[in-house]
Design an enzyme around this catalytic site. Structure first.
Site, PDB file in Angstrom:
ATOM      1  N   HIS A  49       1.087  -1.142  -0.046  1.00  0.00           N
ATOM      2  CA  HIS A  49       0.223  -0.085  -0.459  1.00  0.00           C
ATOM      3  C   HIS A  49       0.926   1.375  -0.403  1.00  0.00           C
ATOM      4  O   HIS A  49       0.643   2.143  -0.728  1.00  0.00           O
ATOM      5  CB  HIS A  49      -0.959  -0.120   1.388  1.00  0.00           C
ATOM      6  CG  HIS A  49      -1.856   0.874   1.386  1.00  0.00           C
ATOM      7  ND1 HIS A  49      -2.458   1.360   0.554  1.00  0.00           N
ATOM      8  CD2 HIS A  49      -2.305   1.690   2.548  1.00  0.00           C
ATOM      9  CE1 HIS A  49      -3.071   2.818   0.682  1.00  0.00           C
ATOM     10  NE2 HIS A  49      -2.464   2.768   2.083  1.00  0.00           N
ATOM     11  N   HIS A  73       2.840   7.807   5.284  1.00  0.00           N
ATOM     12  CA  HIS A  73       1.485   7.764   5.543  1.00  0.00           C
ATOM     13  C   HIS A  73       0.523   7.443   7.115  1.00  0.00           C
ATOM     14  O   HIS A  73       0.299   7.892   7.789  1.00  0.00           O
ATOM     15  CB  HIS A  73       0.465   8.715   4.937  1.00  0.00           C
ATOM     16  CG  HIS A  73      -0.566   7.753   4.396  1.00  0.00           C
ATOM     17  ND1 HIS A  73       0.317   6.836   3.396  1.00  0.00           N
ATOM     18  CD2 HIS A  73      -1.453   7.090   4.336  1.00  0.00           C
ATOM     19  CE1 HIS A  73      -0.919   6.149   2.863  1.00  0.00           C
ATOM     20  NE2 HIS A  73      -1.772   5.957   3.447  1.00  0.00           N
ATOM     21  N   GLU A  77       0.010   5.869  12.303  1.00  0.00           N
ATOM     22  CA  GLU A  77      -1.864   5.917  12.458  1.00  0.00           C
ATOM     23  C   GLU A  77      -1.433   3.768  13.051  1.00  0.00           C
ATOM     24  O   GLU A  77      -2.126   3.401  14.540  1.00  0.00           O
ATOM     25  CB  GLU A  77      -2.570   5.297  11.197  1.00  0.00           C
ATOM     26  CG  GLU A  77      -4.112   5.285  11.682  1.00  0.00           C
ATOM     27  CD  GLU A  77      -4.829   5.859  12.138  1.00  0.00           C
ATOM     28  OE1 GLU A  77      -5.946   5.745  12.158  1.00  0.00           O
ATOM     29  OE2 GLU A  77      -4.384   6.838  12.629  1.00  0.00           O
ATOM     30  N   ASP A  78      -0.619   2.931  12.552  1.00  0.00           N
ATOM     31  CA  ASP A  78      -0.605   1.318  12.587  1.00  0.00           C
ATOM     32  C   ASP A  78       0.452   0.995  13.171  1.00  0.00           C
ATOM     33  O   ASP A  78       0.154  -0.327  13.123  1.00  0.00           O
ATOM     34  CB  ASP A  78      -0.736   0.949  10.912  1.00  0.00           C
ATOM     35  CG  ASP A  78      -2.287   1.386  10.436  1.00  0.00           C
ATOM     36  OD1 ASP A  78      -3.029   2.061  11.217  1.00  0.00           O
ATOM     37  OD2 ASP A  78      -2.033   1.187   9.082  1.00  0.00           O
ATOM     38  N   ASP A 139      -3.566   8.050  -1.589  1.00  0.00           N
ATOM     39  CA  ASP A 139      -4.046   6.796  -0.494  1.00  0.00           C
ATOM     40  C   ASP A 139      -5.785   5.848  -0.776  1.00  0.00           C
ATOM     41  O   ASP A 139      -5.867   4.796  -0.824  1.00  0.00           O
ATOM     42  CB  ASP A 139      -4.356   7.643   0.949  1.00  0.00           C
ATOM     43  CG  ASP A 139      -4.893   6.262   2.151  1.00  0.00           C
ATOM     44  OD1 ASP A 139      -4.458   5.481   1.454  1.00  0.00           O
ATOM     45  OD2 ASP A 139      -5.543   7.045   2.906  1.00  0.00           O
ATOM     46  N   ASP A 260     -19.089  13.260 -26.946  1.00  0.00           N
ATOM     47  CA  ASP A 260     -17.803  13.669 -26.615  1.00  0.00           C
ATOM     48  C   ASP A 260     -17.937  11.759 -26.291  1.00  0.00           C
ATOM     49  O   ASP A 260     -16.648  12.245 -24.653  1.00  0.00           O
ATOM     50  CB  ASP A 260     -17.873  14.891 -25.904  1.00  0.00           C
ATOM     51  CG  ASP A 260     -19.318  14.922 -24.257  1.00  0.00           C
ATOM     52  OD1 ASP A 260     -19.868  13.790 -24.517  1.00  0.00           O
ATOM     53  OD2 ASP A 260     -18.538  15.273 -23.441  1.00  0.00           O
TER      54      ASP A 260
HETATM   55 MN    MN Z   1      -3.106   4.610   4.124  1.00  0.00          MN
END
Ligand code: MN
Length: 492
Positions: A49, A73, A77-78, A139, A260
């Site tokens: 990821h 990123h 958080e993780d 993300d 279009d």
């Molecule tokens: Mn993420």
């Protein structure tokens, strides 16, 4: 090394210097160690990821520190690592971007409140540092690509959020490519039947008309080169699925009215070459009356620039052509992100309108606090997401206003004193009433009475901008203590 990283490395090597690549690789190693053993619901290791997000940012050609922050990123958080660890290893700038992305992810509410909080957070982040939005977009884009792995309820919630928040913001930032992809992914999960039917329609049309289009492109290219225009790029793009779906709803599903569906693109070096190419094209094929649009002289509100025309080919089928310069093309696809990278290399300045919009955004943000946000949400949505019009003043200034704005909105946009003292207006030279809805391109003159002290309270019933409404309320409120004390004098 897994595939995700190979692709990442390849994208980097093509576009970035050795120092840039070294920084990004260091960030990637840090993230990989931090996410060690973690697996995504898709079954991939977590760092796949991180690599995917980095790749998307590199494809936008954003500066290396944005890519490094993108790779990192999810770390705070993780994992066990904190923002302080990131600051120690990568410095303040990268750490603050990671911190901001992490903050964006933390939403505590449900339902309407969740929507409002999300939208507000996006605005805050955008006003503070638009690079954070690019990371969040990358993300979310990778999450949409792997959304199939989530349970149904979560899929629907994320798809809705993407359609209602991410796509409109991408549109306002002029990031056409992101907007299109966000909408298509959301469409696929929210209306699967309509999605596959529209996909099917697209495929049928491309199969049917593909060869004719190919021939037309070759003819046009030959003619253009014959006229000595160098540096030409011709290609075709298929309309995004969701935007075709919306158009079909407007045309009662009559696909023959959608010209279009596939647009043929002529990309040239500069603006004179655009108009020359248009002339050559019209010499070759008869244009459809009323279908020529000059978005170069009059760009769309989000900054989009191109010439559009539809022509009849030899078989009598209608082909849409879009003509633009290489730079316009980049800006149409990547919007503010393209400006961001030009700013780095100093080849051009950002589109003034984009800058104006960012300033407006920062201003709105400053005026808002969490508590009164819900109250403002409707007005805010009107201001931010409805289409904009551009009105001219007699001095030649162009004022950017929401659709349906009135001369009073214009007056307050120029200056609050002009608003407070407005008595009459001329629109395109004719006296008009102060609540006349203005149109793009109107020339609007405000006539003031210097002795006038106060705006008219009735104006609140028709003004469209939050700015005008607030200034009117301020002016009226400001007078109340004065009135009160003068009454008190009489009483005494
Ligand atoms: Mn993420």
């Amino acid at each position: 090394m897994p595939f995700a990283f190979e692709k990442f490395k390849e994208t980097l090597d093509n576009r970035y210097s050795q120092e840039d690549v070294a920084l990004i690789e260091r960030a990637f190693e840090f993230a990989k160690t931090a996410h060690e053993g973690q697996v995504r619901v898709t079954g991939e290791p977590y760092f796949a990821h991180a690599a995917a997000v980095g790749t998307k940012l590199a494809e936008l050609k954003l500066p290396s520190e944005v890519i490094a922050a993108g790779v990192l990123h999810d770390v705070s958080e993780d994992t066990q690592n904190t923002i302080d660890d990131i600051r120690e290893n990568f410095g303040d700038d990268i750490a603050s971007m990671v911190g901001a992305v992490t903050k964006l992810g933390k939403v505590k509410y449900r339902g309407e409140d969740r929507y409002a909080e999300n939208l507000r957070k996006m605005f805050v982040a955008m006003a503070e540092d638009v690079r954070v939005i690019f990371i969040k977009f990358a993300d979310r884009m990778h999450n949409m690509e792997t959304l199939y792995a989530l349970e149904e309820k979560k899929r629907i919630r994320i798809a809705k959020e993407v359609l209602e928040i991410y796509a409109p913001i991408a549109n306002r930032l002029g990031m056409g490519e992101y907007r299109g992809l966000f909408e298509d992914y959301a469409f696929k999960y929210l209306q699967p039947k309509e999605y596959s039917w529209t996909q099917h329609l697209l495929e049928e049309r491309v199969k049917k008309f593909g060869p004719a289009m190919e021939r037309a492109l070759k003819n046009v290219e030959f003619e253009i080169r014959k006229h000595g225009i160098q540096d030409v790029d011709l290609n075709g793009r298929v309309k995004h699925c969701y935007s075709l779906h919306k158009k079909l709803l407007r045309y009662k599903s009559d696909i023959s009215k959608v010209y279009d569906l596939v647009a043929l693109r002529i990309i040239v070096k500069d603006v004179p070459a655009c108009y020359a190419a248009l002339g050559i094209l019209h010499g070759l094929y008869t244009p459809l009356p009323g279908r020529i649009k000059d978005y170069i002289a009059q760009p769309k509100p989000n900054g989009y620039q191109s010439l559009h025309t539809s022509v009849f080919d030899e078989q009598g089928s209608v082909l849409e052509f879009q003509i633009r310069t290489h730079q316009m093309h980049e800006e149409n696809e990547y919007g503010v992100a393209a400006h961001w990278r030009y700013k780095e290399t100093g080849t051009t300045t950002p589109n003034e309108r984009q800058v104006h919009w960012m300033e407006e955004l920062a201003q709105i943000q400053k005026e808002l606090s969490t508590s009164d946000f819900m109250q403002h949400l409707n007005e805010l949505k009107l201001d931010m997401f409805s289409d904009r019009i551009f009105v001219f003043t007699p001095r030649g200034d162009v004022i950017d206003l929401p659709e349906q704005s009135t001369p009073i909105d214009l007056a307050y946009a120029i200056h609050s004193e002009i608003g407070n003292k407005a008595v009459q207006t001329r629109v395109n030279g004719e006296i008009a009433s102060l609540d006349t809805p203005l149109k793009s391109g109107d020339l609007c003159e405000i006539i003031v009475d210097r002795n006038r002290k106060l705006p008219n309270e009735d104006w609140l019933d028709f003004v469209k901008t939050r700015h005008a409404r607030e200034k009117i309320r301020d002016a009226l409120r400001g007078t109340k203590p004065g009135l009160w004390s003068s009454l008190m004098k009489h009483v005494r």
